[in-house]
Scaffold this motif. Structure first.
Motif, PDB file in Angstrom:
ATOM      1  N   ARG A  64     -22.610 -35.134  -0.631  1.00 28.77           N
ATOM      2  CA  ARG A  64     -22.390 -35.380   0.784  1.00 28.77           C
ATOM      3  C   ARG A  64     -20.883 -35.454   1.026  1.00 28.77           C
ATOM      4  N   THR A  65     -20.377 -34.664   1.952  1.00 25.27           N
ATOM      5  CA  THR A  65     -18.957 -34.670   2.310  1.00 25.27           C
ATOM      6  C   THR A  65     -18.794 -35.356   3.658  1.00 25.27           C
ATOM      7  N   ILE A  66     -17.888 -36.349   3.713  1.00 25.51           N
ATOM      8  CA  ILE A  66     -17.676 -37.095   4.940  1.00 25.51           C
ATOM      9  C   ILE A  66     -16.186 -37.115   5.271  1.00 25.51           C
ATOM     10  N   ASP A  67     -15.865 -36.979   6.529  1.00 24.73           N
ATOM     11  CA  ASP A  67     -14.481 -36.967   7.003  1.00 24.73           C
ATOM     12  C   ASP A  67     -14.144 -38.349   7.557  1.00 24.73           C
ATOM     13  N   LEU A  68     -13.299 -39.080   6.817  1.00 22.66           N
ATOM     14  CA  LEU A  68     -12.920 -40.439   7.217  1.00 22.66           C
ATOM     15  C   LEU A  68     -11.502 -40.497   7.783  1.00 22.66           C
ATOM     16  N   ARG A  69     -10.918 -39.360   8.092  1.00 27.25           N
ATOM     17  CA  ARG A  69      -9.497 -39.349   8.481  1.00 27.25           C
ATOM     18  C   ARG A  69      -9.249 -40.028   9.818  1.00 27.25           C
ATOM     19  N   ASP A  70     -10.224 -40.005  10.726  1.00 26.04           N
ATOM     20  CA  ASP A  70      -9.991 -40.557  12.069  1.00 26.04           C
ATOM     21  C   ASP A  70     -10.822 -41.797  12.357  1.00 26.04           C
ATOM     22  N   THR A  71     -11.507 -42.340  11.380  1.00 29.02           N
ATOM     23  CA  THR A  71     -12.374 -43.484  11.658  1.00 29.02           C
ATOM     24  C   THR A  71     -11.576 -44.719  12.055  1.00 29.02           C
ATOM     25  N   ASN A  72     -10.373 -44.891  11.485  1.00 34.80           N
ATOM     26  CA  ASN A  72      -9.575 -46.070  11.842  1.00 34.80           C
ATOM     27  C   ASN A  72      -9.119 -46.013  13.293  1.00 34.80           C
ATOM     28  N   ALA A  73      -8.791 -44.818  13.748  1.00 38.35           N
ATOM     29  CA  ALA A  73      -8.386 -44.674  15.148  1.00 38.35           C
ATOM     30  C   ALA A  73      -9.524 -45.088  16.073  1.00 38.35           C
ATOM     31  N   ALA A  74     -10.756 -44.737  15.688  1.00 36.22           N
ATOM     32  CA  ALA A  74     -11.912 -45.145  16.491  1.00 36.22           C
ATOM     33  C   ALA A  74     -12.076 -46.653  16.470  1.00 36.22           C
ATOM     34  N   ASP A  75     -11.830 -47.274  15.300  1.00 45.27           N
ATOM     35  CA  ASP A  75     -11.934 -48.735  15.205  1.00 45.27           C
ATOM     36  C   ASP A  75     -10.916 -49.421  16.106  1.00 45.27           C
ATOM     37  N   VAL A  76      -9.680 -48.890  16.120  1.00 45.72           N
ATOM     38  CA  VAL A  76      -8.637 -49.475  16.964  1.00 45.72           C
ATOM     39  C   VAL A  76      -9.011 -49.386  18.431  1.00 45.72           C
TER      40      VAL A  76
ATOM     41  N   VAL B 145      -1.610 -43.968   2.077  1.00 44.02           N
ATOM     42  CA  VAL B 145      -2.297 -45.191   1.626  1.00 44.02           C
ATOM     43  C   VAL B 145      -3.240 -45.737   2.694  1.00 44.02           C
ATOM     44  N   GLU B 146      -3.559 -44.916   3.687  1.00 45.51           N
ATOM     45  CA  GLU B 146      -4.488 -45.349   4.728  1.00 45.51           C
ATOM     46  C   GLU B 146      -5.884 -45.539   4.120  1.00 45.51           C
ATOM     47  N   LYS B 147      -6.527 -46.660   4.447  1.00 40.20           N
ATOM     48  CA  LYS B 147      -7.853 -46.967   3.923  1.00 40.20           C
ATOM     49  C   LYS B 147      -8.889 -46.849   5.048  1.00 40.20           C
ATOM     50  N   ALA B 148     -10.108 -46.626   4.634  1.00 37.37           N
ATOM     51  CA  ALA B 148     -11.213 -46.498   5.588  1.00 37.37           C
ATOM     52  C   ALA B 148     -12.455 -47.172   5.011  1.00 37.37           C
ATOM     53  N   ARG B 149     -13.450 -47.251   5.854  1.00 36.12           N
ATOM     54  CA  ARG B 149     -14.735 -47.838   5.457  1.00 36.12           C
ATOM     55  C   ARG B 149     -15.790 -46.736   5.422  1.00 36.12           C
ATOM     56  N   VAL B 150     -16.638 -46.768   4.395  1.00 34.57           N
ATOM     57  CA  VAL B 150     -17.754 -45.831   4.319  1.00 34.57           C
ATOM     58  C   VAL B 150     -19.017 -46.620   3.965  1.00 34.57           C
ATOM     59  N   ILE B 151     -20.103 -46.227   4.595  1.00 33.00           N
ATOM     60  CA  ILE B 151     -21.397 -46.865   4.348  1.00 33.00           C
ATOM     61  C   ILE B 151     -22.275 -45.873   3.598  1.00 33.00           C
ATOM     62  N   VAL B 152     -22.781 -46.300   2.463  1.00 28.45           N
ATOM     63  CA  VAL B 152     -23.612 -45.427   1.633  1.00 28.45           C
ATOM     64  C   VAL B 152     -25.033 -45.997   1.603  1.00 28.45           C
ATOM     65  N   GLU B 153     -25.990 -45.166   2.021  1.00 25.79           N
ATOM     66  CA  GLU B 153     -27.403 -45.528   1.938  1.00 25.79           C
ATOM     67  C   GLU B 153     -28.074 -44.657   0.883  1.00 25.79           C
ATOM     68  N   ILE B 154     -28.763 -45.307  -0.034  1.00 19.75           N
ATOM     69  CA  ILE B 154     -29.542 -44.612  -1.067  1.00 19.75           C
ATOM     70  C   ILE B 154     -30.947 -45.189  -0.976  1.00 19.75           C
ATOM     71  N   VAL B 155     -31.847 -44.459  -0.330  1.00 17.80           N
ATOM     72  CA  VAL B 155     -33.116 -45.050   0.085  1.00 17.80           C
ATOM     73  C   VAL B 155     -34.289 -44.142  -0.252  1.00 17.80           C
ATOM     74  N   GLY B 156     -35.450 -44.765  -0.231  1.00 18.60           N
ATOM     75  CA  GLY B 156     -36.701 -44.038  -0.397  1.00 18.60           C
ATOM     76  C   GLY B 156     -37.364 -43.820   0.935  1.00 18.60           C
ATOM     77  N   GLY B 157     -37.365 -42.575   1.405  1.00 20.03           N
ATOM     78  CA  GLY B 157     -38.047 -42.208   2.635  1.00 20.03           C
ATOM     79  C   GLY B 157     -37.457 -42.839   3.881  1.00 20.03           C
ATOM     80  N   LEU B 158     -38.164 -42.637   5.001  1.00 21.25           N
ATOM     81  CA  LEU B 158     -37.745 -43.209   6.272  1.00 21.25           C
ATOM     82  C   LEU B 158     -37.979 -44.718   6.326  1.00 21.25           C
ATOM     83  N   CYS B 159     -38.655 -45.257   5.324  1.00 21.59           N
ATOM     84  CA  CYS B 159     -38.873 -46.709   5.246  1.00 21.59           C
ATOM     85  C   CYS B 159     -37.656 -47.434   4.687  1.00 21.59           C
ATOM     86  N   ASP B 160     -36.640 -46.686   4.223  1.00 19.01           N
ATOM     87  CA  ASP B 160     -35.432 -47.274   3.627  1.00 19.01           C
ATOM     88  C   ASP B 160     -35.780 -48.157   2.432  1.00 19.01           C
TER      89      ASP B 160
END
Length: 637
Positions: free
Chosen positions: A136-148, A43-58
């Motif tokens: 897009r595949t992202i590995d969120l298994r260790d992000t909480n450890a980095a936050d701590v 039940v460990e939760k994590a945070r993910v940021i999703v960007e859906i943008v047009g070009g390098l101008c975001d």
């Protein structure tokens, strides 16, 4: 007989709880029988940021449907109380943070993009969900450890401590804060960020100064080989071009003007050069005057590659562009009378090009041209010397203009191009708009040497002349004082003012753009009109005007003419021109051969000059009316 108090599950430091179907309870005793289905849920939760943008101008694309899924798992089988339905989300902005997603390997997709009217933006949706959907595949298994770890570092840094006034400690604290902020940002960008970027179609926007095109009723496809733009420039004129690469994301709505650093712009320029006869000689003549002008005409004739720069406003990158100076050379006298500049992007698979067509207006010489000298035996004015004793007359800062009019039967000169074929490049008034004066002078290093066409000379300077359309003028300012010799006072000290000028003329094609018809002006038979270009210029190393006193004409000029006439008569006799008028003979004292016709013309000219001067020396009733000053009525006849 064993007792199980807990199950120690170790997986990336995650929290586990028994699954709803599990019968496990802390302290249960193992008895004879089957023990199974005692599953545990991460039940460990994590945070993910999703960007859906047009070009390098975001740029915002629209309202997005985001689909998330644990790699290898079907979420629908994992329901309450541990997890809620996490398959799809609606994201309205270009960037969104999701705080309660499983801390596992996640597959994330963009299912569709909708506009403000809830319509599907098909070309973008198809980009993300085509035959091979972008996952897009992202590995969120260790992000909480980095936050701590970051939280502990922030606590130890303790920015609320009071200052001790020690510079080194304050700098260390500042560096620590900056380092932590950088670490947090790197974690977000590297470990928690998933980016979906739609670039769109790369385009090249072309801008230029000095364009004289003012109509739209032309066909680029049919008339100009499918060019992307049409422009009209006077010949031998400098101009500035700006190419602005940008991505079209949603046509007419969303564009991005930031491009990748690895992109380059290739330019092939044919506007300054041509394949017509005499071009190499034309360049060689220009090179004698100013090498820089030749260089700008030939710039990029074999191709140039430019880095693409960006503008920066308050540290924000924007406005990709390439800017440079070029010059229009001679007109193209072959239909459709255009030259081209080709632009293309290098450094990516998808190409972007722009083909600019240029109509260069102006004169194109049909040949080398000829010249004739204004006759020096026809004075343009007489300066009178006052009668008697030591008297004299002084004329100061007199401005004299000699004007050559075209005959009524001659083809009218074109008002736009003046009267002379240009040999130097002039810079348009708007070339440096928006640039600093010093920068412009550096980039356009030869601009101070540029001369305008249709010019007049005045006090040694050269200024533009636009008020005359069928004539050429030569203006000079001079001062003169008549003789103070008492023995030659009066008529013998009168001075005849004669010109030392050549009239240069040549036949030229006229390439003239008519905005009324939106085409190059042609004759009824579909050809370019022809006219005569003229330039009135002073003899090299001689003053524009000569001042001959009556004494000089009578005792120096006339004897010279008499001797010249005798020499020509002798040459005609030796050449036996009376019996054989087609003979070609050497001329005594000149070291070159002339035909009998040329000798006859020279004899006629010299004899006319002698007779004219004799006539000018005679006192006539209207003499005083033709002089610049009328002295006393009773004097001068």
């Amino acid at each position: 007989g064993s007792r199980v108090d807990y199950v120690d599950l170790t997986y990336h430091g995650h929290e586990f709880i028994p699954s709803p179907e599990s019968t496990f309870e802390s302290g249960m005793v193992i008895e004879e029988g089957y023990y199974g289905d005692n599953d545990f849920v991460d039940v460990e939760k994590a945070r993910v940021i999703v960007e859906i943008v047009g070009g390098l101008c975001d740029k915002r694309l629209g309202r997005s449907t985001v689909h998330m899924k644990i790699v290898g798992c079907d979420w629908n089988k994992v329901t309450k109380p541990q997890l809620v339905d996490l398959e799809t989300f609606t994201q309205s902005g270009p960037r969104q943070i999701y705080n309660s997603v499983p801390a596992h390997l996640l597959d994330i997709q963009v299912r569709e993009i909708r506009d403000r009217d809830n319509g599907n933006i098909e070309h973008i949706s198809n980009f993300f969900q085509g035959t091979q959907p972008i996952v897009r595949t992202i590995d969120l298994r260790d992000t909480n450890a980095a936050d701590v770890a970051i939280e502990k570092a922030e606590g130890s840094e303790n920015p609320t401590n009071t200052s001790k006034g020690i510079t080194e400690e304050e700098e260390l604290k500042g560096d620590t804060r900056n380092s932590l902020e950088t670490t947090k940002k790197d974690e977000e960008e590297g470990m928690e960020l998933v980016r979906f970027q739609y670039d769109g179609k790369l385009m090249l926007e072309f801008e230029t100064t000095g364009d004289e095109l003012a109509c739209t009723s032309y066909s680029l496809q049919d008339e100009y080989e499918g060019a992307d733009s049409l422009h009209v420039f006077p010949y031998m004129t400098g101009f500035r071009i700006t190419i602005k690469p940008k991505y079209e994301i949603i046509a007419g709505e969303v564009y991005c003007d930031i491009v990748d650093d690895n992109l380059k712009l290739r330019v092939i320029n044919q506007v300054g050069i041509d394949d017509n006869e005499g071009f190499d000689e034309f360049l060689a003549e220009m090179r004698k005057q100013n090498e820089a002008q030749v260089e700008i005409l030939e710039k990029c004739r074999d191709g140039c590659v430019y880095d693409i720069a960006h503008d920066y406003v308050n540290g924000t990158q924007l406005g990709a562009n390439v800017m440079d100076f070029f010059a229009a050379g001679r007109p193209n006298i072959a239909a459709p009378y255009v030259k081209y500049m080709d632009f293309s992007i290098e450094g990516r698979t998808a190409s972007a090009t722009h083909k600019a067509a240029f109509v260069i207006t102006g004169y194109f010489s049909k040949g080398p041209g000829n010249s004739f000298a204004l006759p020096t035996h026809k004075p343009i004015m007489v300066l009178r010397d006052p009668p008697g004793g030591l008297s004299y007359a002084t004329y100061e800062n007199v401005k004299t203009t000699i004007e050559l009019e075209m005959s009524s039967t001659s083809t009218a000169l074109h008002h736009h191009f003046g009267i002379e074929v240009k040999k130097t490049i002039e810079m348009g008034n708007d070339v440096c708009v928006g640039l600093g004066a010093s920068l412009c002078q550096e980039l356009w290093s030869f601009h101070t040497d540029a001369k305008v066409f249709g010019y007049e000379h005045d006090l040694g300077g050269i200024v533009q002349k636009v008020e005359k359309t069928r004539s050429t003028q030569f203006t000079t300012t001079w001062s003169y004082q008549t003789s103070t010799d008492p023995w030659t006072a009066g008529a013998m000290s009168d001075v005849f003012v004669v010109p030392n000028l050549n009239v240069m003329y040549r036949e030229v094609y006229v390439v003239n753009w008519k905005n009324e018809s939106c085409a190059v002006d042609q004759t009824v038979d579909g050809k370019l009109p022809v006219t005569t270009a003229i330039n009135l210029e002073d003899e090299k190393n001689q003053p524009a005007l000569a001042f001959f006193s009556r004494y000089h004409v009578e005792y120096v000029k006339l004897p010279e003419l008499e001797r010249s006439i005798e020499n020509i008569e002798h040459s005609i006799s030796l050449c036996n021109c009376t019996e054989s008028p087609t003979n070609i003979c050497s001329v005594a004292g000149e070291g070159k051969k002339k035909s009998c016709d040329e000798l006859g013309e020279q004899f006629t000219y010299l004899r006319s000059a002698r007779d004219e001067w004799r006539k000018n020396l005679m006192m006539r009733d209207d003499f005083k009316n033709n002089s610049i000053v009328n002295w006393f009525e009773e004097v001068g006849t």
